[in-house]
Write a protein that holds these residues in place. Sequence first.
Motif, short mmCIF file in Angstrom:
data_model
loop_
_atom_site.label_atom_id
_atom_site.label_comp_id
_atom_site.label_asym_id
_atom_site.label_seq_id
_atom_site.Cartn_x
_atom_site.Cartn_y
_atom_site.Cartn_z
N GLU A 30 27.68 30.29 31.10
CA GLU A 30 28.96 30.01 31.04
C GLU A 30 29.76 31.41 31.77
OE1 GLU A 30 30.25 28.79 27.10
OE2 GLU A 30 29.89 26.72 27.71
N GLU A 31 29.28 32.45 31.24
CA GLU A 31 29.63 33.90 31.78
C GLU A 31 29.47 33.87 33.34
OE1 GLU A 31 28.45 37.28 29.63
OE2 GLU A 31 28.81 36.35 27.73
N LEU A 32 28.32 33.65 33.97
CA LEU A 32 27.70 33.45 35.35
C LEU A 32 28.74 32.57 35.97
CD1 LEU A 32 23.92 33.58 35.37
CD2 LEU A 32 25.48 35.11 36.12
N VAL A 33 28.92 31.35 35.67
CA VAL A 33 29.82 30.49 36.23
C VAL A 33 31.33 31.09 36.27
CG1 VAL A 33 30.98 28.20 35.95
CG2 VAL A 33 28.54 28.33 35.68
N ALA A 34 31.95 31.43 35.25
CA ALA A 34 33.24 32.16 35.12
C ALA A 34 33.04 33.32 36.28
CB ALA A 34 33.52 32.60 33.89
N LYS A 35 32.15 33.85 36.41
CA LYS A 35 32.01 35.16 37.46
C LYS A 35 32.17 34.48 38.73
CE LYS A 35 30.12 38.66 34.46
NZ LYS A 35 28.96 39.27 34.00
N CYS A 36 31.52 33.45 38.93
CA CYS A 36 31.40 32.78 40.34
C CYS A 36 32.65 31.99 40.85
CB CYS A 36 30.21 31.79 40.34
SG CYS A 36 28.75 32.74 40.30
N THR A 37 33.73 31.74 40.00
CA THR A 37 34.64 31.08 40.35
C THR A 37 35.67 31.88 41.00
OG1 THR A 37 34.64 29.81 38.16
CG2 THR A 37 36.54 29.66 39.19
N ILE A 38 35.94 31.30 42.19
CA ILE A 38 36.79 32.08 43.21
C ILE A 38 38.55 31.36 42.90
CG2 ILE A 38 37.54 32.38 45.70
CD1 ILE A 38 34.47 31.99 46.04
N ARG A 39 39.16 32.38 42.53
CA ARG A 39 40.82 31.96 42.49
C ARG A 39 41.64 32.48 43.44
NH1 ARG A 39 38.61 32.00 37.37
NH2 ARG A 39 38.78 29.96 36.22
N ALA A 40 42.47 32.00 43.71
CA ALA A 40 43.39 32.37 45.10
C ALA A 40 44.39 33.28 44.22
CB ALA A 40 44.28 31.38 45.92
N ARG A 41 44.87 34.51 44.93
CA ARG A 41 45.83 35.15 44.13
C ARG A 41 47.44 34.50 44.58
NH1 ARG A 41 43.92 41.14 46.32
NH2 ARG A 41 41.80 41.19 45.19
N ALA A 42 47.36 33.97 45.49
CA ALA A 42 48.50 33.09 45.71
C ALA A 42 48.28 31.62 46.45
CB ALA A 42 49.54 33.71 46.74
N PRO A 43 49.28 30.83 46.26
CA PRO A 43 49.08 29.49 46.68
C PRO A 43 48.87 29.71 48.49
CG PRO A 43 50.85 29.46 45.45
CD PRO A 43 50.56 30.87 45.37
N GLY A 44 47.86 28.79 49.02
CA GLY A 44 48.07 28.92 50.50
C GLY A 44 46.84 28.23 51.05
N LEU A 45 46.30 28.44 52.07
CA LEU A 45 45.25 27.87 52.85
C LEU A 45 44.11 28.69 53.34
CD1 LEU A 45 47.22 25.25 55.43
CD2 LEU A 45 45.93 24.61 53.16
N VAL A 46 43.04 28.26 53.41
CA VAL A 46 41.82 29.20 53.98
C VAL A 46 41.54 28.64 55.20
CG1 VAL A 46 39.54 29.78 53.55
CG2 VAL A 46 40.96 29.70 51.53
N ILE A 47 41.76 29.69 56.21
CA ILE A 47 41.40 29.20 57.49
C ILE A 47 40.56 30.16 58.06
CG2 ILE A 47 42.57 29.00 59.94
CD1 ILE A 47 45.20 28.82 58.45
N TYR A 48 39.60 29.51 58.96
CA TYR A 48 38.33 30.33 59.55
C TYR A 48 37.98 29.62 60.88
CZ TYR A 48 35.30 26.69 57.20
OH TYR A 48 34.70 25.70 56.85
N ARG A 49 37.43 30.16 61.73
CA ARG A 49 37.31 29.81 62.95
C ARG A 49 36.00 28.94 63.17
NH1 ARG A 49 39.48 33.70 67.77
NH2 ARG A 49 38.05 32.17 68.66
#
Length: 84
Positions: A30-49
């Motif tokens: 459970e600790e490993l999963v919590a460390k792997c969760t990526i949370r955005a600092r602010a609302p928005g979109l992830v864009i990559y080329r």
Amino acid sequence: MPVRLAQAQARLSDANEHVVEETSTVNWFEELVAKCTIRARAPGLVIYRTGTSSDAYTALRGREGGGTSSGIIAPGEKVYQARP
């Protein structure tokens, strides 16, 4: 009868130790999963080329286009450590 009671108590003690060990393992995961969760600092979109093979970004990553077969992560897709 006392022998059967002692055997039952020994089995119970073993089972309790097993529960403690397994609980520790679950907590570790459970600790490993919590460390792997990526949370955005602010609302928005992830864009990559996802440019062409002549695009420097794509050439660096060694793949073309988008989609899961190319190695580009699709929305909602699970990601794993050391993903190519």
